[in-house]
Scaffold this active site. Structure first.
Site, PDB file in Angstrom:
ATOM      1  N   LYS A 226       0.844  -1.195   0.000  1.00 15.92           N
ATOM      2  CA  LYS A 226       0.000   0.000   0.000  1.00 15.92           C
ATOM      3  C   LYS A 226       0.879   1.244   0.000  1.00 15.92           C
ATOM      4  O   LYS A 226       1.671   1.461   0.908  1.00 15.92           O
ATOM      5  CB  LYS A 226      -0.911  -0.008   1.223  1.00 15.92           C
ATOM      6  CG  LYS A 226      -1.752   1.258   1.388  1.00 15.92           C
ATOM      7  CD  LYS A 226      -2.524   1.226   2.698  1.00 15.92           C
ATOM      8  CE  LYS A 226      -3.186   2.562   3.001  1.00 15.92           C
ATOM      9  NZ  LYS A 226      -3.854   2.581   4.315  1.00 15.92           N
ATOM     10  N   ASP A 231      -2.708  10.467   3.632  1.00 15.70           N
ATOM     11  CA  ASP A 231      -4.130  10.141   3.702  1.00 15.70           C
ATOM     12  C   ASP A 231      -4.859  11.171   4.545  1.00 15.70           C
ATOM     13  O   ASP A 231      -4.770  11.158   5.775  1.00 15.70           O
ATOM     14  CB  ASP A 231      -4.316   8.736   4.291  1.00 15.70           C
ATOM     15  CG  ASP A 231      -5.787   8.340   4.362  1.00 15.70           C
ATOM     16  OD1 ASP A 231      -6.605   8.950   3.653  1.00 15.70           O
ATOM     17  OD2 ASP A 231      -6.101   7.412   5.129  1.00 15.70           O
ATOM     18  N   LYS A 238     -10.300  13.027   8.089  1.00 12.78           N
ATOM     19  CA  LYS A 238      -9.782  12.676   9.401  1.00 12.78           C
ATOM     20  C   LYS A 238      -9.694  13.924  10.283  1.00 12.78           C
ATOM     21  O   LYS A 238      -9.467  15.025   9.778  1.00 12.78           O
ATOM     22  CB  LYS A 238      -8.370  12.093   9.281  1.00 12.78           C
ATOM     23  CG  LYS A 238      -8.251  10.745   8.602  1.00 12.78           C
ATOM     24  CD  LYS A 238      -6.789  10.343   8.519  1.00 12.78           C
ATOM     25  CE  LYS A 238      -6.584   9.024   7.807  1.00 12.78           C
ATOM     26  NZ  LYS A 238      -7.069   7.877   8.600  1.00 12.78           N
ATOM     27  N   ASP A 249       1.485   6.305   5.818  1.00 12.52           N
ATOM     28  CA  ASP A 249       0.483   5.434   5.209  1.00 12.52           C
ATOM     29  C   ASP A 249       0.995   4.748   3.948  1.00 12.52           C
ATOM     30  O   ASP A 249       0.293   3.923   3.376  1.00 12.52           O
ATOM     31  CB  ASP A 249      -0.803   6.212   4.920  1.00 12.52           C
ATOM     32  CG  ASP A 249      -2.045   5.348   5.070  1.00 12.52           C
ATOM     33  OD1 ASP A 249      -1.965   4.306   5.743  1.00 12.52           O
ATOM     34  OD2 ASP A 249      -3.094   5.717   4.519  1.00 12.52           O
ATOM     35  N   ARG A 312      -7.629  -0.284   0.915  1.00 11.41           N
ATOM     36  CA  ARG A 312      -8.116  -1.536   0.327  1.00 11.41           C
ATOM     37  C   ARG A 312      -8.581  -1.324  -1.115  1.00 11.41           C
ATOM     38  O   ARG A 312      -8.554  -2.261  -1.920  1.00 11.41           O
ATOM     39  CB  ARG A 312      -9.223  -2.120   1.198  1.00 11.41           C
ATOM     40  CG  ARG A 312     -10.489  -1.285   1.275  1.00 11.41           C
ATOM     41  CD  ARG A 312     -11.337  -1.608   2.494  1.00 11.41           C
ATOM     42  NE  ARG A 312     -10.688  -1.141   3.717  1.00 11.41           N
ATOM     43  CZ  ARG A 312     -11.228  -1.289   4.930  1.00 11.41           C
ATOM     44  NH1 ARG A 312     -12.401  -1.901   5.076  1.00 11.41           N
ATOM     45  NH2 ARG A 312     -10.596  -0.846   5.992  1.00 11.41           N
TER      46      ARG A 312
END
Length: 461
Positions: A226, A231, A238, A249, A312
């Protein structure tokens, strides 16, 4: 190059004697009364991590006693920073495994991220290579760990999708690997729609990094990482506290590059492929939205239940690509869920696998390397929680529970059932400093994965 390990001990090298708490008295029994009195007077009892500097006739010190826990991989990790700068050598008869671990602990204890620091940074003590140490193994693990830590520690301003691709290209150049990068709208042309959807809001174009190395007829090993370089959470933004460490991340991408480095340094007889979807999950007028339905490379449609579950989404396209050339094993690394950290803490990666033999091999390697992980189940009854009323599946569950399992079940939908696959949900970060492990980016599970692959493939070399 490991600058704080030198080939041989110099004339001024100070002997360093490792002692255990239980073995200190035995060592002292053979020493002069002045040494016994000194050690007693300073209160040294051989506790792990403690040291005693024994005075010399010239006013300096003639020897160091270092408290060592023989079972602790990191026993030597704190010494380079805690000892006075200078040259040392281990004054003990160590077997090959112990000598190798001593050198590795020392090497990892000399890491410092100094890219943005003025001056020369930290000063570390230097150790002569312990006799019998496997230098090649130490150099493989240490340089790969440095790579992982450096990539994760670099702020997103200097480690975006393009810079991550450049890091892969630099690694590829070092080992004569081929690196292809698909950028921006070409992702749509090449059928990577989910990667494009997650990354399109950023001014820094998303991309898929594809590194290949080795004999095309060798057994296939594919690593997927990943690479979310920052992010924000997307439109499901967030809070500031949750965004603070999001430069890490892309830790999964850093891990697979670290494993790849070790494989190529050792020249394992495998056909290696590394796939990294590299994106920023940003906020703009072009950002993907909650309840959007995204296409994926495999043909499954995904309803977006939360834009902060973007890892994902980029991984699913990369995993669908990974199965194309039918590798013997697929292993992915990802900083995927907070749920895994709630369950297992920051030091213990969560392992999921569709293959018991693969999982067992990884767990045995983790134990042998003191690089722990813990297997969690792909509990199939939970899969219904990913159901969507308008698409083939949702990217998040319908309730607050089993977040790490649901993320793994989502990824499993994009891997062929006949392909052994393992997924490692990692923290990739040390929240505080420990011996050999400074606060910041960290490789977790990397040594174990390489050890498993080495034991599986090196024998056929």
């Amino acid at each position: 190059m490991l600058t704080h390990l030198r080939p041989i001990a110099g004339a001024d090298s100070v002997p360093l004697t490792p002692v255990t708490k239980d073995g200190l008295e035995s060592w002292l029994s053979g020493q002069p009364a002045t040494v016994r009195a000194w050690v007693s007077g300073i209160g040294f009892k051989g506790e792990p991590g403690k040291t005693a500097l024994l005075p010399g006739a010239d006013g300096g010190f003639a020897r160091v006693l270092a408290g060592i826990d023989a079972a602790d991989f990191w026993a030597y990790g704190g010494l380079p920073a805690s000892l006075p700068p200078g040259d040392y050598h281990i004054d003990a008869d160590l077997d090959r495994e112990t000598a190798t671990r001593a050198a590795l602990g020392w090497a990892l204890g000399t890491y410092a991220f100094t890219r943005y620091k003025s001056g020369n940074g930290k000063t570390f003590a230097t150790l002569a290579w312990p006799e019998r140490a496997d230098r090649a193994e130490v150099e493989r693990i240490a340089t790969a760990t440095y790579l992982v830590r450096d990539l994760i520690n670099t702020p997103a301003s200097d480690m975006g999708p393009e810079e991550l691709a450049q890091a892969a290209e630099t690694l590829g150049d070092e080992f004569n690997a081929k690196v292809k990068v698909i950028v921006g709208d070409d992702l749509l042309k090449k059928n990577y729609p989910a990667i494009h959807a997650v990354g399109r809001a950023s001014t820094r174009a998303p991309r898929l990094i594809d590194l290949t190395w080795g004999d095309k007829d060798a057994p296939g090993v594919t690593l997927v990482g990943k690479g979310v370089c920052f992010d924000t959470g997307g439109l499901d933004l967030k809070p500031s506290s949750g965004m603070l460490l999001m430069k890490k991340d892309m830790g999964g991408a850093a891990h697979v590059l670290g494993v790849a480095r070790m494989i190529m340094m050792a020249e394992l007889p495998v056909r290696l492929r590394v796939l990294i979807p590299a994106v920023e999950n940003s906020v703009s007028g072009d950002a993907f939205r909650p309840l959007d339905v995204l296409a994926t490379r495999k043909g499954l449609t995904v309803e977006v239940g939360n834009t902060d579950a973007e890892g994902r989404l980029v991984l699913c396209d990369a995993l669908a690509k990974a199965v194309n050339d039918k590798p013997e094993v697929i292993i992915d690394f990802a900083t995927l869920t907070g749920a895994a950290r709630v369950a297992l803490g920051t030091e213990l990666p969560a392992l999921f696998s569709n293959d018991d033999a693969l999982a067992d091999g990884l767990l045995k390697a983790a134990e042998s390397q003191s690089d722990p992980m813990w297997r969690l189940p792909l509990h199939q009854p939970y899969a219904k929680l990913l159901d969507s009323k308008v698409a083939d599946l949702n990217n998040v569950g319908s309730g607050p529970f089993a977040g790490a399992i649901l993320a793994a079940l989502f990824l499993e939908r994009f891997v062929e059932k006949t392909t052994p696959w393992a997924h490692l949900d990692v923290m990739a970060w040390n929240p505080s400093s420990k011996p050999g492990r400074p606060e910041g980016g960290e490789a977790l599970g990397m040594r174990a994965v390489y050890s498993y692959l080495e034991s599986r493939y090196a024998k056929s070399a």
